[in-house]
Design a protein around this motif. Sequence first.
Motif, PDB file in Angstrom:
ATOM      1  N   LYS A  32       0.840  -1.192   0.000  1.00  0.00           N
ATOM      2  CA  LYS A  32       0.000   0.000   0.000  1.00  0.00           C
ATOM      3  C   LYS A  32       0.878   1.246   0.000  1.00  0.00           C
ATOM      4  O   LYS A  32       1.997   1.227   0.492  1.00  0.00           O
ATOM      5  N   PRO A  33       0.373   2.353  -0.560  1.00  0.00           N
ATOM      6  CA  PRO A  33       1.160   3.586  -0.561  1.00  0.00           C
ATOM      7  C   PRO A  33       1.396   4.092   0.855  1.00  0.00           C
ATOM      8  O   PRO A  33       0.561   3.898   1.739  1.00  0.00           O
ATOM      9  N   HIS A  34       2.541   4.745   1.054  1.00  0.00           N
ATOM     10  CA  HIS A  34       2.871   5.306   2.360  1.00  0.00           C
ATOM     11  C   HIS A  34       2.122   6.617   2.601  1.00  0.00           C
ATOM     12  O   HIS A  34       1.832   6.969   3.736  1.00  0.00           O
ATOM     13  N   VAL A  35       1.875   7.341   1.529  1.00  0.00           N
ATOM     14  CA  VAL A  35       1.174   8.619   1.600  1.00  0.00           C
ATOM     15  C   VAL A  35       0.062   8.590   0.566  1.00  0.00           C
ATOM     16  O   VAL A  35       0.267   8.152  -0.563  1.00  0.00           O
ATOM     17  N   ARG A  36      -1.107   9.074   0.967  1.00  0.00           N
ATOM     18  CA  ARG A  36      -2.251   9.123   0.051  1.00  0.00           C
ATOM     19  C   ARG A  36      -3.042  10.372   0.387  1.00  0.00           C
ATOM     20  O   ARG A  36      -3.346  10.615   1.549  1.00  0.00           O
ATOM     21  N   GLY A  37      -3.351  11.184  -0.635  1.00  0.00           N
ATOM     22  CA  GLY A  37      -4.145  12.372  -0.373  1.00  0.00           C
ATOM     23  C   GLY A  37      -4.198  13.309  -1.560  1.00  0.00           C
ATOM     24  O   GLY A  37      -3.866  12.946  -2.685  1.00  0.00           O
ATOM     25  N   ILE A  38      -4.602  14.547  -1.289  1.00  0.00           N
ATOM     26  CA  ILE A  38      -4.778  15.570  -2.311  1.00  0.00           C
ATOM     27  C   ILE A  38      -3.549  16.480  -2.341  1.00  0.00           C
ATOM     28  O   ILE A  38      -3.067  16.911  -1.289  1.00  0.00           O
ATOM     29  N   ILE A  39      -3.075  16.785  -3.539  1.00  0.00           N
ATOM     30  CA  ILE A  39      -1.963  17.729  -3.699  1.00  0.00           C
ATOM     31  C   ILE A  39      -2.538  19.131  -3.530  1.00  0.00           C
ATOM     32  O   ILE A  39      -3.437  19.535  -4.266  1.00  0.00           O
ATOM     33  N   ILE A  75       3.703   8.387 -12.441  1.00  0.00           N
ATOM     34  CA  ILE A  75       2.628   7.900 -13.301  1.00  0.00           C
ATOM     35  C   ILE A  75       1.460   8.872 -13.179  1.00  0.00           C
ATOM     36  O   ILE A  75       0.939   9.088 -12.082  1.00  0.00           O
ATOM     37  N   ILE A  76       1.070   9.453 -14.308  1.00  0.00           N
ATOM     38  CA  ILE A  76      -0.038  10.404 -14.322  1.00  0.00           C
ATOM     39  C   ILE A  76      -1.143   9.843 -15.204  1.00  0.00           C
ATOM     40  O   ILE A  76      -0.925   9.572 -16.386  1.00  0.00           O
ATOM     41  N   GLU A  77      -2.307   9.653 -14.599  1.00  0.00           N
ATOM     42  CA  GLU A  77      -3.481   9.105 -15.293  1.00  0.00           C
ATOM     43  C   GLU A  77      -3.163   7.802 -16.014  1.00  0.00           C
ATOM     44  O   GLU A  77      -3.553   7.592 -17.155  1.00  0.00           O
ATOM     45  N   GLY A  91      -4.579  19.929  -6.741  1.00  0.00           N
ATOM     46  CA  GLY A  91      -5.987  19.564  -6.764  1.00  0.00           C
ATOM     47  C   GLY A  91      -6.236  18.111  -7.105  1.00  0.00           C
ATOM     48  O   GLY A  91      -7.345  17.613  -6.939  1.00  0.00           O
ATOM     49  N   ARG A  92      -5.222  17.414  -7.557  1.00  0.00           N
ATOM     50  CA  ARG A  92      -5.374  15.997  -7.897  1.00  0.00           C
ATOM     51  C   ARG A  92      -5.038  15.127  -6.691  1.00  0.00           C
ATOM     52  O   ARG A  92      -4.310  15.533  -5.803  1.00  0.00           O
ATOM     53  N   SER A  93      -5.541  13.908  -6.723  1.00  0.00           N
ATOM     54  CA  SER A  93      -5.189  12.959  -5.663  1.00  0.00           C
ATOM     55  C   SER A  93      -3.957  12.179  -6.080  1.00  0.00           C
ATOM     56  O   SER A  93      -3.699  11.999  -7.275  1.00  0.00           O
ATOM     57  N   ALA A  94      -3.193  11.738  -5.090  1.00  0.00           N
ATOM     58  CA  ALA A  94      -1.937  11.040  -5.364  1.00  0.00           C
ATOM     59  C   ALA A  94      -1.706   9.922  -4.360  1.00  0.00           C
ATOM     60  O   ALA A  94      -2.097  10.027  -3.200  1.00  0.00           O
ATOM     61  N   ASP A  95      -1.070   8.870  -4.837  1.00  0.00           N
ATOM     62  CA  ASP A  95      -0.573   7.787  -3.995  1.00  0.00           C
ATOM     63  C   ASP A  95       0.939   7.824  -4.103  1.00  0.00           C
ATOM     64  O   ASP A  95       1.481   7.896  -5.202  1.00  0.00           O
ATOM     65  N   VAL A  96       1.629   7.766  -2.949  1.00  0.00           N
ATOM     66  CA  VAL A  96       3.081   7.935  -2.926  1.00  0.00           C
ATOM     67  C   VAL A  96       3.731   6.803  -2.139  1.00  0.00           C
ATOM     68  O   VAL A  96       3.304   6.479  -1.039  1.00  0.00           O
ATOM     69  N   TRP A  97       4.771   6.240  -2.730  1.00  0.00           N
ATOM     70  CA  TRP A  97       5.610   5.260  -2.054  1.00  0.00           C
ATOM     71  C   TRP A  97       6.952   5.934  -1.803  1.00  0.00           C
ATOM     72  O   TRP A  97       7.569   6.458  -2.737  1.00  0.00           O
ATOM     73  N   ILE A  98       7.398   5.918  -0.564  1.00  0.00           N
ATOM     74  CA  ILE A  98       8.666   6.561  -0.236  1.00  0.00           C
ATOM     75  C   ILE A  98       9.740   5.504  -0.056  1.00  0.00           C
ATOM     76  O   ILE A  98       9.442   4.350   0.236  1.00  0.00           O
ATOM     77  N   GLY A  99      10.979   5.912  -0.226  1.00  0.00           N
ATOM     78  CA  GLY A  99      12.063   4.956  -0.124  1.00  0.00           C
ATOM     79  C   GLY A  99      13.198   5.476   0.726  1.00  0.00           C
ATOM     80  O   GLY A  99      14.341   5.423   0.307  1.00  0.00           O
ATOM     81  N   GLY A 100      12.885   5.984   1.866  1.00  0.00           N
ATOM     82  CA  GLY A 100      13.950   6.503   2.709  1.00  0.00           C
ATOM     83  C   GLY A 100      13.394   7.163   3.950  1.00  0.00           C
ATOM     84  O   GLY A 100      12.354   6.784   4.460  1.00  0.00           O
ATOM     85  N   ILE A 115       5.194   7.794  -7.574  1.00  0.00           N
ATOM     86  CA  ILE A 115       4.008   8.608  -7.346  1.00  0.00           C
ATOM     87  C   ILE A 115       3.013   8.284  -8.452  1.00  0.00           C
ATOM     88  O   ILE A 115       3.350   8.289  -9.625  1.00  0.00           O
ATOM     89  N   VAL A 116       1.788   8.003  -8.043  1.00  0.00           N
ATOM     90  CA  VAL A 116       0.695   7.775  -8.985  1.00  0.00           C
ATOM     91  C   VAL A 116      -0.291   8.929  -8.804  1.00  0.00           C
ATOM     92  O   VAL A 116      -0.854   9.099  -7.728  1.00  0.00           O
TER      93      VAL A 116
END
Length: 123
Positions: A32-39, A75-77, A91-100, A115-116
């Motif tokens: 699962k993404p580490h961060v999920r929300g609205i930019i 990855i965008i759309e 204004g877009r939503s994003a899923d983020v995986w961090i590596g550090g 980042i998706v």
Amino acid sequence: MSIVRRLFVFPFILLLLTLGCAEQSEEQGEEKPHVRGIITDFEEEKEQVLIQNTEDHDVESGPIWISLNTDAELIIEGETATASLDETLVGRSADVWIGGFINQSYPPQTKAVKIVIHELKAK
């Protein structure tokens, strides 16, 4: 137990262990993404976006600045992007995986390995 029975049981145990490890690897690949929300903001100088981080069940955990790691996947759309982060993503939503590490500032800052960005939803 005779030596023949032991020799038969040993490969069976190894097979079960191998199957269990393979299943665990597949689950880890679907992390699962580490961060999920609205930019909510974009910082041009540092090339980073501010995401209002939302955990599971829509519980807010606060904003976090995200920039791209040098070999990050953006990855965008549904398509891999060749461009970097910019103000059009606000204004877009994003899923983020961090590596550090996450820098302990306010808001915290980190680098993403993936980042998706999801398409804008009509209001």
